[in-house]
Design a protein around this motif. Structure first.
Motif, short mmCIF file in Angstrom:
data_model
loop_
_atom_site.label_atom_id
_atom_site.label_comp_id
_atom_site.label_asym_id
_atom_site.label_seq_id
_atom_site.Cartn_x
_atom_site.Cartn_y
_atom_site.Cartn_z
N THR A 53 0.62 -1.10 0.16
CA THR A 53 0.04 -0.10 -0.24
C THR A 53 0.79 1.24 -0.13
OG1 THR A 53 0.00 0.32 2.89
CG2 THR A 53 -1.69 -1.35 1.33
N ASP A 54 0.42 2.73 0.15
CA ASP A 54 1.40 4.13 -0.20
C ASP A 54 1.54 3.93 0.88
OD1 ASP A 54 0.87 3.90 -2.96
OD2 ASP A 54 -1.16 5.80 -2.24
N THR A 55 1.04 3.06 2.44
CA THR A 55 1.51 3.83 3.73
C THR A 55 2.51 2.35 4.09
OG1 THR A 55 -0.27 2.67 4.38
CG2 THR A 55 -0.64 5.11 3.78
N ASP A 56 2.68 1.75 3.12
CA ASP A 56 4.12 0.69 4.02
C ASP A 56 5.08 1.12 3.44
OD1 ASP A 56 2.04 -1.40 4.09
OD2 ASP A 56 2.42 -2.19 1.75
#
Length: 64
Positions: A53-56
């Motif tokens: 995901t973009d937050t990993d």
């Protein structure tokens, strides 16, 4: 391996990369070089297919 990368012509990739690097590949080992690129793709594909995901973020310390 259903990824579009698997259908790539690795011979063309080897040819173009060798030309770019001015790296002569002897004719007798050329098939093995292409075969190794196919193996590299097979080994790397599960990692490339892993959803992120973009937050990993990367772990600060690697612990297997």
């Amino acid at each position: 391996m259903e990824n579009a990368q698997c259908s790539q012509d690795w011979g063309d990739y080897v040819d173009q990369t060798a030309k770019l690097l001015n790296l002569p590949i002897p004719e007798e080992i050329y098939p093995s070089v292409v075969e190794n690129f196919e193996r590299i793709v097979a080994i790397a594909q599960p990692v490339l297919d892993f959803p992120l995901t973009d937050t990993d973020e990367p772990a600060p310390i690697f612990r297997p």
